[in-house]
Design an enzyme around this catalytic site. Sequence first.
Site, PDB file in Angstrom:
ATOM      1  N   THR A  56     -52.087  26.439  -1.994  1.00  0.00           N
ATOM      2  CA  THR A  56     -52.315  27.221  -3.208  1.00  0.00           C
ATOM      3  C   THR A  56     -53.027  28.531  -2.892  1.00  0.00           C
ATOM      4  OG1 THR A  56     -54.423  26.144  -3.748  1.00  0.00           O
ATOM      5  CG2 THR A  56     -52.404  25.128  -4.594  1.00  0.00           C
ATOM      6  N   PHE A 158     -54.170  30.909 -53.541  1.00  0.00           N
ATOM      7  CA  PHE A 158     -53.772  29.533 -53.224  1.00  0.00           C
ATOM      8  C   PHE A 158     -53.970  28.706 -54.474  1.00  0.00           C
ATOM      9  CE2 PHE A 158     -54.597  25.353 -50.968  1.00  0.00           C
ATOM     10  CZ  PHE A 158     -53.263  25.165 -50.619  1.00  0.00           C
ATOM     11  N   GLN A 218     -48.715  29.168 -45.315  1.00  0.00           N
ATOM     12  CA  GLN A 218     -47.369  28.756 -44.929  1.00  0.00           C
ATOM     13  C   GLN A 218     -46.329  29.806 -45.316  1.00  0.00           C
ATOM     14  OE1 GLN A 218     -49.689  26.793 -46.247  1.00  0.00           O
ATOM     15  NE2 GLN A 218     -49.537  24.675 -45.483  1.00  0.00           N
ATOM     16  N   ASN A 244     -56.375  28.903 -40.631  1.00  0.00           N
ATOM     17  CA  ASN A 244     -56.920  29.573 -41.810  1.00  0.00           C
ATOM     18  C   ASN A 244     -58.421  29.740 -41.603  1.00  0.00           C
ATOM     19  OD1 ASN A 244     -57.352  30.634 -44.316  1.00  0.00           O
ATOM     20  ND2 ASN A 244     -56.750  28.808 -45.467  1.00  0.00           N
ATOM     21  N   HIS A 246     -61.672  30.537 -42.798  1.00  0.00           N
ATOM     22  CA  HIS A 246     -62.187  30.614 -44.159  1.00  0.00           C
ATOM     23  C   HIS A 246     -63.324  31.628 -44.298  1.00  0.00           C
ATOM     24  CE1 HIS A 246     -59.772  27.170 -45.174  1.00  0.00           C
ATOM     25  NE2 HIS A 246     -60.302  26.482 -44.184  1.00  0.00           N
TER      26      HIS A 246
END
Length: 282
Positions: A56, A158, A218, A244, A246
Amino acid sequence: MIELAENRYGKSRVRLMKVTRHDHGNDLREWTVQVLLKGDFNTAHLYGDNSKILPTDTMKNTVYSIARSSQATTMEDYAKELANFLLGRNPQVESASIRVEGVLWKRLTIEGKPHPSAFMRGSGELQTTTVERAQGGAFHILSGLENLVLLKTASSGFAGFIKDSLTTLKETDDRLFGTAVSAEWRYTSSDLDFDTIRTTLRETMLRTFANHDSKSVQQTLYAMAQAALEEVSEIDDIQITMPNKHCLLVDLSRFGQDNPNEIFVPTDEPHGFIEARVRRTN
């Protein structure tokens, strides 16, 4: 019976900053690269035989070496070069997956003019791509963005939701709508002007978010996805995640004051989580 079902390995969080120098000024890109390889590595797992293992640390060095020789200006084209190089040198590798995350650096404007060599770190938004190719196969490219923080102070409500014995949320037609958009889209080709497409797609989503009369997260999410697909023919599906974030109205009545939707407490937790994948139909 016990068997090794599948495996892959690679190098993650390889930090890369590239300055491309021009007579008129410099370009700056900061990327974080992950390399993952799938292939014939069974002997390493079963017997400790590392004869087919590319270290790696070598992958890390390859990230820098390809960056030095590359003429790519997009993370997608750079990832394609890196995948091709690793597959070409390692026939034991079945497929390579390259993920690149890019942060935003903005050129400073000094006295009304773009400065040729001074930059300012932008927001916490990440530009992303994951490029995969199998030996002898075609490229598959998923690009996107993460943590595009947006907020609108009007045209968001909403109402009309389910109400039961545990519901305390009040209906509203005037709320703050904050979110941190993550999106990922699939390109229909591996030979495209990726930066132009990304810019167009991002601006389309921003314009839709700003102008949409939102009845729910949505509804706005779907409108953003629909607009992106209509505007950019080079993608065939898009997945968008919009938590969302808030902003809670503060009750100032105990202080003898009103609060006409002006004073809020922004909070990240807990938050709503809205996600959808939108695609073209045949």
